[in-house]
Design a protein around this motif. Structure first.
Motif, PDB file in Angstrom:
ATOM      1  N   ASP A 190       7.776  33.040 -22.345  1.00 51.16           N
ATOM      2  CA  ASP A 190       6.698  33.340 -23.278  1.00 51.16           C
ATOM      3  C   ASP A 190       6.330  34.808 -23.055  1.00 51.16           C
ATOM      4  O   ASP A 190       6.775  35.422 -22.077  1.00 51.16           O
ATOM      5  N   VAL A 191       5.521  35.343 -23.949  1.00 52.87           N
ATOM      6  CA  VAL A 191       5.058  36.715 -23.787  1.00 52.87           C
ATOM      7  C   VAL A 191       3.732  36.867 -24.533  1.00 52.87           C
ATOM      8  O   VAL A 191       3.516  36.206 -25.558  1.00 52.87           O
ATOM      9  N   ALA A 192       2.875  37.722 -24.021  1.00 53.67           N
ATOM     10  CA  ALA A 192       1.615  37.996 -24.731  1.00 53.67           C
ATOM     11  C   ALA A 192       1.889  38.962 -25.871  1.00 53.67           C
ATOM     12  O   ALA A 192       2.872  39.708 -25.839  1.00 53.67           O
ATOM     13  N   TRP A 193       1.018  38.984 -26.872  1.00 52.63           N
ATOM     14  CA  TRP A 193       1.246  39.911 -27.987  1.00 52.63           C
ATOM     15  C   TRP A 193       0.524  41.228 -27.787  1.00 52.63           C
ATOM     16  O   TRP A 193       0.666  42.141 -28.575  1.00 52.63           O
ATOM     17  N   GLU A 194      -0.283  41.314 -26.734  1.00 56.69           N
ATOM     18  CA  GLU A 194      -0.982  42.568 -26.450  1.00 56.69           C
ATOM     19  C   GLU A 194      -0.343  43.216 -25.230  1.00 56.69           C
ATOM     20  O   GLU A 194       0.250  42.552 -24.389  1.00 56.69           O
ATOM     21  N   GLU A 195      -0.504  44.512 -25.114  1.00 55.74           N
ATOM     22  CA  GLU A 195       0.102  45.245 -24.004  1.00 55.74           C
ATOM     23  C   GLU A 195      -0.737  45.200 -22.725  1.00 55.74           C
ATOM     24  O   GLU A 195      -0.227  45.148 -21.624  1.00 55.74           O
ATOM     25  N   LYS A 196      -2.048  45.240 -22.889  1.00 51.97           N
ATOM     26  CA  LYS A 196      -2.927  45.143 -21.721  1.00 51.97           C
ATOM     27  C   LYS A 196      -4.347  44.821 -22.165  1.00 51.97           C
ATOM     28  O   LYS A 196      -4.652  44.886 -23.365  1.00 51.97           O
ATOM     29  N   GLY A 197      -5.166  44.468 -21.211  1.00 48.47           N
ATOM     30  CA  GLY A 197      -6.557  44.229 -21.561  1.00 48.47           C
ATOM     31  C   GLY A 197      -7.065  42.889 -21.068  1.00 48.47           C
ATOM     32  O   GLY A 197      -6.460  42.274 -20.178  1.00 48.47           O
ATOM     33  N   ALA A 198      -8.175  42.481 -21.637  1.00 48.65           N
ATOM     34  CA  ALA A 198      -8.846  41.263 -21.182  1.00 48.65           C
ATOM     35  C   ALA A 198      -8.221  40.037 -21.846  1.00 48.65           C
ATOM     36  O   ALA A 198      -8.697  39.554 -22.879  1.00 48.65           O
ATOM     37  N   PHE A 199      -7.105  39.589 -21.305  1.00 50.47           N
ATOM     38  CA  PHE A 199      -6.381  38.423 -21.838  1.00 50.47           C
ATOM     39  C   PHE A 199      -6.000  37.519 -20.668  1.00 50.47           C
ATOM     40  O   PHE A 199      -4.820  37.390 -20.308  1.00 50.47           O
ATOM     41  N   THR A 200      -7.014  36.941 -20.057  1.00 52.52           N
ATOM     42  CA  THR A 200      -6.817  36.168 -18.832  1.00 52.52           C
ATOM     43  C   THR A 200      -5.684  35.144 -18.971  1.00 52.52           C
ATOM     44  O   THR A 200      -5.656  34.373 -19.921  1.00 52.52           O
ATOM     45  N   GLY A 201      -4.784  35.204 -18.022  1.00 48.55           N
ATOM     46  CA  GLY A 201      -3.702  34.225 -17.996  1.00 48.55           C
ATOM     47  C   GLY A 201      -2.459  34.663 -18.741  1.00 48.55           C
ATOM     48  O   GLY A 201      -1.414  34.027 -18.615  1.00 48.55           O
ATOM     49  N   ALA A 202      -2.549  35.737 -19.502  1.00 47.03           N
ATOM     50  CA  ALA A 202      -1.394  36.158 -20.301  1.00 47.03           C
ATOM     51  C   ALA A 202      -0.565  37.207 -19.558  1.00 47.03           C
ATOM     52  O   ALA A 202      -1.066  37.894 -18.663  1.00 47.03           O
ATOM     53  N   VAL A 203       0.681  37.341 -19.931  1.00 46.12           N
ATOM     54  CA  VAL A 203       1.588  38.307 -19.297  1.00 46.12           C
ATOM     55  C   VAL A 203       2.194  39.179 -20.399  1.00 46.12           C
ATOM     56  O   VAL A 203       2.775  38.669 -21.360  1.00 46.12           O
ATOM     57  N   SER A 204       2.038  40.487 -20.248  1.00 50.03           N
ATOM     58  CA  SER A 204       2.415  41.396 -21.337  1.00 50.03           C
ATOM     59  C   SER A 204       3.908  41.733 -21.307  1.00 50.03           C
ATOM     60  O   SER A 204       4.575  41.582 -20.278  1.00 50.03           O
ATOM     61  N   PRO A 205       4.419  42.250 -22.428  1.00 52.31           N
ATOM     62  CA  PRO A 205       5.821  42.662 -22.458  1.00 52.31           C
ATOM     63  C   PRO A 205       6.174  43.650 -21.349  1.00 52.31           C
ATOM     64  O   PRO A 205       7.206  43.512 -20.686  1.00 52.31           O
ATOM     65  N   SER A 206       5.302  44.649 -21.115  1.00 54.82           N
ATOM     66  CA  SER A 206       5.684  45.634 -20.082  1.00 54.82           C
ATOM     67  C   SER A 206       5.634  45.031 -18.677  1.00 54.82           C
ATOM     68  O   SER A 206       6.392  45.435 -17.795  1.00 54.82           O
ATOM     69  N   GLN A 207       4.758  44.046 -18.478  1.00 53.75           N
ATOM     70  CA  GLN A 207       4.764  43.366 -17.177  1.00 53.75           C
ATOM     71  C   GLN A 207       6.067  42.584 -16.986  1.00 53.75           C
ATOM     72  O   GLN A 207       6.598  42.498 -15.877  1.00 53.75           O
ATOM     73  N   LEU A 208       6.562  42.027 -18.064  1.00 55.24           N
ATOM     74  CA  LEU A 208       7.830  41.277 -17.981  1.00 55.24           C
ATOM     75  C   LEU A 208       8.997  42.219 -17.699  1.00 55.24           C
ATOM     76  O   LEU A 208       9.871  41.917 -16.883  1.00 55.24           O
ATOM     77  N   ILE A 209       8.971  43.364 -18.354  1.00 52.63           N
ATOM     78  CA  ILE A 209      10.039  44.343 -18.112  1.00 52.63           C
ATOM     79  C   ILE A 209       9.964  44.814 -16.658  1.00 52.63           C
ATOM     80  O   ILE A 209      10.978  44.926 -15.966  1.00 52.63           O
ATOM     81  N   ASP A 210       8.750  45.021 -16.185  1.00 46.52           N
ATOM     82  CA  ASP A 210       8.543  45.420 -14.797  1.00 46.52           C
ATOM     83  C   ASP A 210       9.110  44.379 -13.822  1.00 46.52           C
ATOM     84  O   ASP A 210       9.622  44.712 -12.753  1.00 46.52           O
ATOM     85  N   ALA A 211       9.041  43.109 -14.225  1.00 46.80           N
ATOM     86  CA  ALA A 211       9.559  42.039 -13.355  1.00 46.80           C
ATOM     87  C   ALA A 211      11.067  41.843 -13.518  1.00 46.80           C
ATOM     88  O   ALA A 211      11.649  40.983 -12.865  1.00 46.80           O
TER      89      ALA A 211
END
Ligand code: PGA
Length: 259
Positions: free
Chosen positions: A69-90
């Motif tokens: 899954d992926v969040a649709w926002e890049e960063k911010g107050a979205f508790t529990g979500a994981v952003s595209p750039s965090q996934l790329i980082d992983a």
């Protein structure tokens, strides 16, 4: 006519299973069992907490890492979500989007899925977009309508160029985790329909190139027949991908007819 240009992809969706250690061990066993000359693509989608461990276990292999899954926002107050750039980082290069469990249990709509698809594309992740009808929808002859709605909704506002790397997974909901696989003919029919819809949306070249995976109780003992269908370009595998020996057999499928 089957296009030989579409590189087959076999993807394992580990869902909410395995600890990091277990996931790393499974990834290592899969890596070890891969034919070094394998021409097609293999993708593993462990849970978020296992991504780092699996990435490390896959080092030196050509297996791709995906999120589920992926969040649709890049960063911010979205508790529990994981952003595209965090996934790329992983270490992810792909993200499964719109899986039927996300749609049904987490109430994801086509609009949400569209936003996730856009976010993944923008970040450079390969989206693996899942679509599929429920049993009730199939029995009331709504399969095609459902698939069309899901495709049109998912790709709204996305250009052909932006959608270029997207992989589609046709997963009839009634076949997921049930042991009831669609017959190769049922799957082929749906894939032809999906390809036609993609032609309508983005044109013939796109439709010829897009990879459409089948998902829903794909097993070591039915993958060969499924992969013999001209419009089935790969498999998205749940349960069977949790057993290294079985999943390796799926990965090394042997089409019974020439594609
Ligand atoms: P399954 O799951 O292979 O266990 O049916 C497939 C999926 O949900 O992607």
């Amino acid at each position: 006519m089957a296009s030989t240009k579409r590189i087959p992809m076999i993807a394992g969706n580990w869902k909410m299973h395995l600890t990091s250690r277990e996931a790393a061990d499974l990834a290592a066993a899969i890596k070890k069992g891969l034919d070094p000359d394998l021409k097609h693509e293999v993708l593993l989608a462990p849970g978020f907490t296992c991504l780092h461990a699996v990435k490390a276990a896959l080092a030196g292999s050509k297996v791709f890492l995906s999120s589920q899954d992926v969040a649709w926002e890049e960063k911010g107050a979205f508790t529990g979500a994981v952003s595209p750039s965090q996934l790329i980082d992983a270490g992810c290069t792909a993200a499964i989007i719109g899986h039927s469990e996300r749609r049904k249990i987490f109430l994801e709509t086509d609009e949400i899925i569209n936003k996730k698809l856009k976010a993944a594309i923008k970040a450079g992740l390969v989206p693996v977009l899942c679509i599929g009808e429920t049993l009730e929808e199939r029995e009331s002859q709504k399969t095609y309508r459902v698939l069309e709605t899901q495709l049109v909704g998912a790709f709204a506002g996305i250009s052909a160029a932006e959608a270029a790397k997207t992989v589609i997974a046709y997963e009839p909901v009634w076949a997921i985790g049930t042991g009831k696989t669609a017959t190769p003919d049922q799957a082929q029919d749906a894939h032809v329909f999906v390809r036609k819809q993609m032609e309508r949306i983005y044109g013939k070249d796109y439709a010829e190139a897009v990879r459409i995976l089948y998902g829903g109780s794909v097993k070591a003992d039915n993958v060969d027949e499924l992969m013999s269908q001209p419009d089935i370009d790969g498999a998205l595998v749940g349960g069977e991908s949790l057993k290294a020996d079985k999943f390796l057999r799926v990965i090394h499928f042997q089409p019974v007819l020439s594609r």
